[in-house]
Design an enzyme around this catalytic site. Structure first.
Site, PDB file in Angstrom:
ATOM      1  N   ASN A  46       0.957  -1.304  -0.166  1.00 22.96           N
ATOM      2  CA  ASN A  46      -0.017   0.002  -0.003  1.00 22.96           C
ATOM      3  C   ASN A  46       0.657   1.315   0.062  1.00 22.96           C
ATOM      4  OD1 ASN A  46       0.590  -0.847   2.682  1.00 22.96           O
ATOM      5  ND2 ASN A  46      -0.789   0.379   3.533  1.00 22.96           N
ATOM      6  N   GLU A  48       0.187   5.089   0.662  1.00 23.06           N
ATOM      7  CA  GLU A  48      -0.733   6.301   1.127  1.00 23.06           C
ATOM      8  C   GLU A  48      -0.180   7.706   0.764  1.00 23.06           C
ATOM      9  OE1 GLU A  48      -2.036   4.040   5.210  1.00 23.06           O
ATOM     10  OE2 GLU A  48      -0.893   5.773   5.244  1.00 23.06           O
ATOM     11  N   CYS A  57      -3.931   0.395  -2.668  1.00 20.89           N
ATOM     12  CA  CYS A  57      -3.851  -0.807  -1.930  1.00 20.89           C
ATOM     13  C   CYS A  57      -2.489  -1.992  -2.533  1.00 20.89           C
ATOM     14  CB  CYS A  57      -5.224  -1.377  -1.821  1.00 20.89           C
ATOM     15  SG  CYS A  57      -6.505  -0.570  -0.967  1.00 20.89           S
ATOM     16  N   GLU A  59      -2.879  -4.844  -2.792  1.00 26.22           N
ATOM     17  CA  GLU A  59      -3.349  -5.983  -3.835  1.00 26.22           C
ATOM     18  C   GLU A  59      -3.566  -5.460  -5.239  1.00 26.22           C
ATOM     19  OE1 GLU A  59      -4.631  -4.938  -0.739  1.00 26.22           O
ATOM     20  OE2 GLU A  59      -5.887  -6.310   0.009  1.00 26.22           O
ATOM     21  N   CYS A  88     -10.246  -4.795   0.747  1.00 27.47           N
ATOM     22  CA  CYS A  88     -11.081  -3.777   0.515  1.00 27.47           C
ATOM     23  C   CYS A  88     -12.147  -4.146  -0.916  1.00 27.47           C
ATOM     24  CB  CYS A  88     -10.674  -2.416   0.342  1.00 27.47           C
ATOM     25  SG  CYS A  88     -10.017  -2.013  -1.202  1.00 27.47           S
ATOM     26  N   CYS A  91     -10.334  -3.641  -4.260  1.00 27.07           N
ATOM     27  CA  CYS A  91      -9.468  -4.655  -4.471  1.00 27.07           C
ATOM     28  C   CYS A  91     -10.168  -6.019  -4.755  1.00 27.07           C
ATOM     29  CB  CYS A  91      -8.459  -5.014  -3.243  1.00 27.07           C
ATOM     30  SG  CYS A  91      -7.288  -3.542  -3.112  1.00 27.07           S
TER      31      CYS A  91
END
Length: 138
Positions: A46, A48, A57, A59, A88, A91
């Site tokens: 991830n 940010e 993310c 994934e 999430c 993803c």
């Protein structure tokens, strides 16, 4: 079907790459390792951003890396988080685009398996390319 060795290697890759996550705001580093049908593993973390919606993310990073190198068939993805948090919705939807049978392994920071299932288990009733007009039905 994954062998025990493949499972452990995939989980270890997700745990290892997790250390590269850029998560200064959530302090929730995530690592992912995606196994393609030809045996190659693509990792992601991830990333940010202070403008939260522009974060990405782990994934999806792994999937996008694989796709950018021409891969479209995935066997499994391992996701490593602090507490075994599930992927999430975004993803899950991205994974569903490339196959609902892909195995999803979710582990905590110690490598303990918290959840396991197919993409369709994680996202039942997913919107897929076959839902679009003119596309072949699955």
């Amino acid at each position: 079907m994954l062998s025990d060795k493949q499972r452990q290697e995939l989980i270890q890759s997700a745990l290892s790459v997790r250390q590269m996550a850029y998560a200064p705001y959530s302090d929730y580093p995530v690592g992912a390792a995606l196994l393609t049908s030809d045996g190659k593993v693509y990792t992601g973390v991830n990333v940010e951003n202070a403008a939260y919606p522009t974060s990405m993310c782990a994934e999806r990073v792994a999937v996008f890396k694989a796709v950018s190198e021409g891969k479209r068939e995935f066997l499994a993805i391992a996701v490593a988080t602090n507490n075994g948090g599930s992927p999430c919705g975004s993803c899950r939807q991205v994974l569903a685009e490339f196959g609902q049978a892909t195995l999803v392994l979710v582990v905590d920071k110690n490598g303990s398996l918290i959840q396991e299932g197919s993409v369709s288990d994680f996202l039942p009733g997913a919107f897929t390319p076959s839902d679009l007009p003119g596309m072949p039905k699955a």
